[in-house]
Design a protein around this motif. Structure first.
Motif, PDB file in Angstrom:
ATOM      1  N   UNK A 143      47.167  30.380  -0.654  1.00 44.05           N
ATOM      2  CA  UNK A 143      47.805  30.934  -1.841  1.00 44.05           C
ATOM      3  C   UNK A 143      48.585  29.869  -2.599  1.00 44.05           C
ATOM      4  N   UNK A 144      49.251  28.967  -1.870  1.00 41.26           N
ATOM      5  CA  UNK A 144      50.009  27.896  -2.511  1.00 41.26           C
ATOM      6  C   UNK A 144      49.065  26.936  -3.238  1.00 41.26           C
ATOM      7  N   UNK A 145      47.894  26.679  -2.638  1.00 48.28           N
ATOM      8  CA  UNK A 145      46.883  25.829  -3.270  1.00 48.28           C
ATOM      9  C   UNK A 145      46.456  26.441  -4.618  1.00 48.28           C
ATOM     10  N   UNK A 146      46.193  27.735  -4.635  1.00 46.41           N
ATOM     11  CA  UNK A 146      45.794  28.409  -5.867  1.00 46.41           C
ATOM     12  C   UNK A 146      46.886  28.308  -6.929  1.00 46.41           C
ATOM     13  N   UNK A 147      48.138  28.416  -6.475  1.00 40.33           N
ATOM     14  CA  UNK A 147      49.254  28.322  -7.409  1.00 40.33           C
ATOM     15  C   UNK A 147      49.318  26.957  -8.071  1.00 40.33           C
ATOM     16  N   UNK A 148      49.098  25.907  -7.295  1.00 42.73           N
ATOM     17  CA  UNK A 148      49.098  24.544  -7.842  1.00 42.73           C
ATOM     18  C   UNK A 148      47.995  24.390  -8.882  1.00 42.73           C
ATOM     19  N   UNK A 149      46.798  24.865  -8.545  1.00 39.39           N
ATOM     20  CA  UNK A 149      45.644  24.667  -9.410  1.00 39.39           C
ATOM     21  C   UNK A 149      45.693  25.516 -10.689  1.00 39.39           C
ATOM     22  N   UNK A 150      46.589  26.498 -10.733  1.00 42.00           N
ATOM     23  CA  UNK A 150      46.762  27.313 -11.937  1.00 42.00           C
ATOM     24  C   UNK A 150      47.417  26.519 -13.061  1.00 42.00           C
ATOM     25  N   UNK A 151      48.075  25.426 -12.712  1.00 39.70           N
ATOM     26  CA  UNK A 151      48.835  24.656 -13.700  1.00 39.70           C
ATOM     27  C   UNK A 151      48.081  23.379 -14.055  1.00 39.70           C
ATOM     28  N   UNK A 152      47.831  23.185 -15.336  1.00 35.69           N
ATOM     29  CA  UNK A 152      47.057  22.022 -15.779  1.00 35.69           C
ATOM     30  C   UNK A 152      47.764  20.707 -15.503  1.00 35.69           C
ATOM     31  N   UNK A 153      49.095  20.735 -15.389  1.00 32.93           N
ATOM     32  CA  UNK A 153      49.848  19.501 -15.182  1.00 32.93           C
ATOM     33  C   UNK A 153      50.093  19.202 -13.698  1.00 32.93           C
ATOM     34  N   UNK A 154      49.464  19.954 -12.817  1.00 35.33           N
ATOM     35  CA  UNK A 154      49.623  19.714 -11.379  1.00 35.33           C
ATOM     36  C   UNK A 154      48.260  19.480 -10.750  1.00 35.33           C
ATOM     37  N   UNK A 165      50.707  18.771  -1.291  1.00 33.23           N
ATOM     38  CA  UNK A 165      49.843  18.559  -0.116  1.00 33.23           C
ATOM     39  C   UNK A 165      49.769  19.868   0.656  1.00 33.23           C
ATOM     40  N   UNK A 166      48.567  20.442   0.720  1.00 33.01           N
ATOM     41  CA  UNK A 166      48.429  21.783   1.306  1.00 33.01           C
ATOM     42  C   UNK A 166      47.380  21.836   2.417  1.00 33.01           C
ATOM     43  N   UNK A 167      47.160  20.693   3.091  1.00 31.86           N
ATOM     44  CA  UNK A 167      46.274  20.727   4.258  1.00 31.86           C
ATOM     45  C   UNK A 167      46.972  21.458   5.400  1.00 31.86           C
ATOM     46  N   UNK A 168      46.235  21.707   6.478  1.00 33.85           N
ATOM     47  CA  UNK A 168      46.755  22.544   7.550  1.00 33.85           C
ATOM     48  C   UNK A 168      48.009  21.977   8.215  1.00 33.85           C
TER      49      UNK A 168
END
Length: 249
Positions: A143-154, A165-168
């Motif tokens: 879910x945190x990965x999706x949140x990051x990718x929602x923003x064009x500046x991230x 960094x959202x690896x395991x």
């Protein structure tokens, strides 16, 4: 006789566990909260998400989305201003239990960061109850990965120290470190932990569990099993859209 300290319920996140819904709900119910003996803080940058607390407490070299968004600096001047603002709120609500919420507090990892937070809060005058919401680590990181990718500046990062960094093995999902830090500073039994997945399974929403953790009366808590509350109103979404296209204030 020792005077009882004022109670502060401090919701610290984590991210992606219904924090925005909780904040919108509490913000919309400020007057009702007062009638029940509670006061919900109004933030300097976002009324319902009190981002300055963690943005100023974090070490200056650490990442925080709200710092970039609002230009918040970790300086003595910013610390003093935040402390003065919160003490004004506390003095105005001396007979109330206080509530502060910002999921960014779950990013704190160092003693000096908690010490800065305590300075802002005036912790020596408060009985602080931290409230932590945890969910399945894999689901949290997804879910945190999706949140990051929602923003064009991230963008995602390969740096293990980055907030992107959202690896395991991400430090973001080191829930043990979060619990250890807060128990160290506020007491083994002070920290209240909500299991997000259990709450969702039981109530279809984490909101009732979070409100119960704040010792709010049953009359204030939505009935378990009801339809998940959409506290992000249509009006609020329109305002955000207008700001995005440069038409709103």
């Amino acid at each position: 006789m020792v005077e009882a300290r004022q109670r502060l319920y401090l919701h610290i996140g984590t991210h992606k566990t219904g924090s925005s819904s909780l904040q919108h709900y509490l913000g919309a119910q400020r007057k009702t909260l007062v009638s029940h003996g509670f006061a919900y803080f109004t933030g300097a940058y976002e009324p319902d998400n009190h981002v300055e607390f963690f943005a100023i407490a974090l070490r200056a070299d650490r990442e925080a989305f709200s710092r970039a968004k609002y230009g918040i600096e970790q300086t003595d001047k910013a610390l003093a201003a935040a402390a003065a603002n919160f003490q004004e709120f506390r003095q105005a609500n001396q007979k109330q239990a206080l509530i502060v919420s910002t999921e960014g507090l779950s990013l704190l990892r160092h003693d000096d960061e908690v010490e800065r937070l305590n300075t802002i809060l005036g912790a020596e005058m408060l009985d602080i109850v931290p409230i932590l919401v945890l969910r399945d680590k894999a689901a949290f990181l997804k879910s945190f990965r999706k949140q990051i990718l929602k923003h064009a500046d991230r963008e995602l990062s390969n740096d293990p120290a980055s907030i992107n960094y959202v690896e395991q093995d991400s430090w973001l999902a080191d829930f043990g470190a979060i619990k250890s830090l807060w128990r160290k500073h506020f007491g083994e039994n002070a920290l209240r932990i909500i299991d997000y997945d259990q709450a969702m399974k039981r109530d279809e929403d984490v909101l009732p569990a979070a409100l119960k953790a704040m010792d709010l009366p049953e009359s204030f808590i939505p009935v378990a099993g009801s339809v998940r509350l959409n506290t992000d109103t249509f009006k609020a979404r329109i305002k955000r859209f207008l700001r995005k296209v440069g038409l709103g204030s």
